[in-house]
Design an enzyme around this catalytic site. Sequence first.
Site, mmCIF file in Angstrom:
data_model
loop_
_atom_site.group_PDB
_atom_site.id
_atom_site.type_symbol
_atom_site.label_atom_id
_atom_site.label_comp_id
_atom_site.label_asym_id
_atom_site.label_seq_id
_atom_site.Cartn_x
_atom_site.Cartn_y
_atom_site.Cartn_z
ATOM 1 N N HIS A 180 -25.619 -8.301 -51.874
ATOM 2 C CA HIS A 180 -24.225 -8.031 -52.268
ATOM 3 C C HIS A 180 -24.111 -7.493 -53.687
ATOM 4 C CE1 HIS A 180 -22.244 -10.030 -48.758
ATOM 5 N NE2 HIS A 180 -23.485 -10.485 -48.640
ATOM 6 N N ASP B 20 -20.848 -3.779 -60.666
ATOM 7 C CA ASP B 20 -20.399 -4.675 -59.613
ATOM 8 C C ASP B 20 -20.971 -4.178 -58.300
ATOM 9 O OD1 ASP B 20 -19.029 -6.799 -58.533
ATOM 10 O OD2 ASP B 20 -17.145 -6.313 -59.534
HETATM 11 P P1 ADP Z 1 -17.396 -11.273 -56.825
HETATM 12 O O1 ADP Z 1 -18.028 -11.270 -55.462
HETATM 13 O O2 ADP Z 1 -18.332 -10.875 -57.926
HETATM 14 O O3 ADP Z 1 -16.680 -12.527 -57.159
HETATM 15 P P2 ADP Z 1 -15.273 -9.561 -55.715
HETATM 16 O O4 ADP Z 1 -14.278 -8.670 -56.358
HETATM 17 O O5 ADP Z 1 -16.038 -8.886 -54.635
HETATM 18 O O6 ADP Z 1 -16.276 -10.109 -56.837
HETATM 19 O O7 ADP Z 1 -14.459 -10.849 -55.260
HETATM 20 C C1 ADP Z 1 -14.773 -11.668 -54.218
HETATM 21 C C2 ADP Z 1 -13.553 -12.442 -53.699
HETATM 22 O O8 ADP Z 1 -13.148 -13.462 -54.625
HETATM 23 C C3 ADP Z 1 -12.319 -11.569 -53.437
HETATM 24 O O9 ADP Z 1 -11.877 -11.862 -52.142
HETATM 25 C C4 ADP Z 1 -11.313 -12.018 -54.470
HETATM 26 O O10 ADP Z 1 -9.974 -12.044 -53.992
HETATM 27 C C5 ADP Z 1 -11.754 -13.408 -54.835
HETATM 28 N N1 ADP Z 1 -11.450 -13.615 -56.265
HETATM 29 C C6 ADP Z 1 -12.019 -12.971 -57.296
HETATM 30 N N2 ADP Z 1 -11.461 -13.383 -58.460
HETATM 31 C C7 ADP Z 1 -10.529 -14.293 -58.141
HETATM 32 C C8 ADP Z 1 -9.603 -15.087 -58.902
HETATM 33 N N3 ADP Z 1 -9.511 -14.946 -60.212
HETATM 34 N N4 ADP Z 1 -8.804 -15.938 -58.237
HETATM 35 C C9 ADP Z 1 -8.864 -16.028 -56.896
HETATM 36 N N5 ADP Z 1 -9.683 -15.306 -56.128
HETATM 37 C C10 ADP Z 1 -10.523 -14.449 -56.730
HETATM 38 C C1 G6P Z 2 -21.017 -13.114 -55.882
HETATM 39 C C2 G6P Z 2 -22.351 -13.255 -55.170
HETATM 40 C C3 G6P Z 2 -22.274 -14.372 -54.121
HETATM 41 C C4 G6P Z 2 -21.771 -15.663 -54.785
HETATM 42 C C5 G6P Z 2 -20.418 -15.408 -55.468
HETATM 43 C C6 G6P Z 2 -19.872 -16.639 -56.187
HETATM 44 O O1 G6P Z 2 -20.072 -12.655 -54.976
HETATM 45 O O2 G6P Z 2 -22.714 -12.018 -54.570
HETATM 46 O O3 G6P Z 2 -23.545 -14.599 -53.535
HETATM 47 O O4 G6P Z 2 -21.674 -16.712 -53.846
HETATM 48 O O5 G6P Z 2 -20.584 -14.363 -56.416
HETATM 49 O O6 G6P Z 2 -20.821 -17.171 -57.072
HETATM 50 P P1 G6P Z 2 -21.406 -18.667 -56.950
HETATM 51 O O7 G6P Z 2 -22.515 -18.729 -57.959
HETATM 52 O O8 G6P Z 2 -20.237 -19.543 -57.301
HETATM 53 O O9 G6P Z 2 -21.865 -18.862 -55.542
#
Ligand code: ADP
Ligand code: G6P
Length: 454
Positions: free
Chosen positions: A157, A351
């Site tokens: 991812h 990202d």
């Molecule tokens: P990452 O996987 O690095 O967290 P993404 O943009 O792909 O980044 O976000 C993953 C999911 O987490 C999305 O569905 C998003 O809505 C949720 N998310 C990210 N930041 C927040 C936040 N500040 N509060 C609630 N949900 C969040």
């Molecule tokens: C990203 C990674 C996921 C991970 C998530 C939240 O989306 O690709 O594998 O689960 O961040 O991070 P955490 O360390 O809380 O699992």
Amino acid sequence: MGRLIIVSNRVPSPRERLQPAGGLTVGLKDALRGGESLWFGWSGNQSEFEGDPATGMDEVDGVTYATIDLTARQHEGFYQNFSNGILWPLFHYRVGLMNYSRRDWQTYLEVNAMFARCLRALLQPDDVIWVHDYHLFPLGQALRDLGVTGRIGFFLHIPVPPWSLVRSMPGAKLLLEDMQAYDLIGVQTEEDADNLNHAFRLNGLTERAGAFPIGIDPHEFREQAEESVRREEADRLRASLRGTALILGVDRLDYSKGLPERFRGYEAFMARYPEHRGKVSFLQVAPVSRGDVEEYRQLRCQLDELTGRINGAYAEFDWTPIRYLTRPVARDILAGFYRMADVALITPLRDGMNLVAKEYVAAQDAADPGVLVLSHFAGAAPEMDEAVLVNPYDADEIADALHQALTMGLEERQRRWSRLDEDVRRTTAGFWARDFLKALDEAPPVATPPLGPS
Ligand code: ADP
Ligand code: G6P
């Protein structure tokens, strides 16, 4: 076809199992509902027991969740130090933040081998296994070592940098070799696939990577946004804005998200476009993530300071330039905030994909859509070129993009948004999962099952 077995370090929490929300959970919902399936991973709990842990089982909506505990030592070495302190910065091009230690590498391998043993006990011969993310690079090989011969796919991812950078991690070549155990490796973008295949080639290995950009469930998210914009929280936010435009940022509190650079961009916007002072509000929601890792703690301090500085310099007694929250905001509230926001400011330094960008698009009102300002370095950027694309390292470019977004006419906003929306609706999470699993089924197999008794 046999059962689908999903393996990831983090599995949906009991609440998410009832109401899937967010990236992986939503993405796999369709695939999991197709037939019998099992999701295996870490329970989120720590135990004191040093042998192979017992597997906890729970069934929700036809999906069996099988989870194991980690010891405090394993949690620190495998999750905190190796996955989040070494692999995460390295794969986000931040080799300077990588804190390599051989001991953590050993714990990483040890936990992967343990995952393989615990999972092996649950497997049936024709199961199709789909492993997710950087915590589990060596799991496929560990399963092969235990005699698993069926289909095993892997999806990463996060981004993949060029081999010249990845190889700065001791053991990187071993990881690549272990990844040969997968029949197919999915990554988010063509650039990631090229980098990984090039790394395989340079090391005399077989190219197995392909690009499978992940999506969201736009229909579900739009419905959520329409409903949530009528909630009390949305009314409160609207009242507090008192007619000012809303710029919204939503991210985990992570250094890959470019938050200090974003705040400096907003500061430059305040300085260079004084006509917007008092007329906009920037709301950044950034719940604390991986708070035990040192770099994440430092980031938090940095943002506290920046927020104080910018608000101190530009606030009026009745107006605050930045509203900054490190507490989580529930998804069903946030969706309405997306719909209300005139601009989404999403500027990661790197990202894998960035699903927030896609969620923002899905949440918009077609009659009056907002503008997406997006970093070139989000995995979503190649698919979303109708966004206002920026270099997140250039504060002045962020400032100009904000001005452009806030002064953009309705016609241009609609034109840009409808193209973005078309794409978000086409490349859904369900499409992503089906597409990957079909390619996995068709990929040349790494292992051949032993001939059984006829
Ligand atoms: P990452 O996987 O690095 O967290 P993404 O943009 O792909 O980044 O976000 C993953 C999911 O987490 C999305 O569905 C998003 O809505 C949720 N998310 C990210 N930041 C927040 C936040 N500040 N509060 C609630 N949900 C969040
Ligand atoms: C990203 C990674 C996921 C991970 C998530 C939240 O989306 O690709 O594998 O689960 O961040 O991070 P955490 O360390 O809380 O699992």
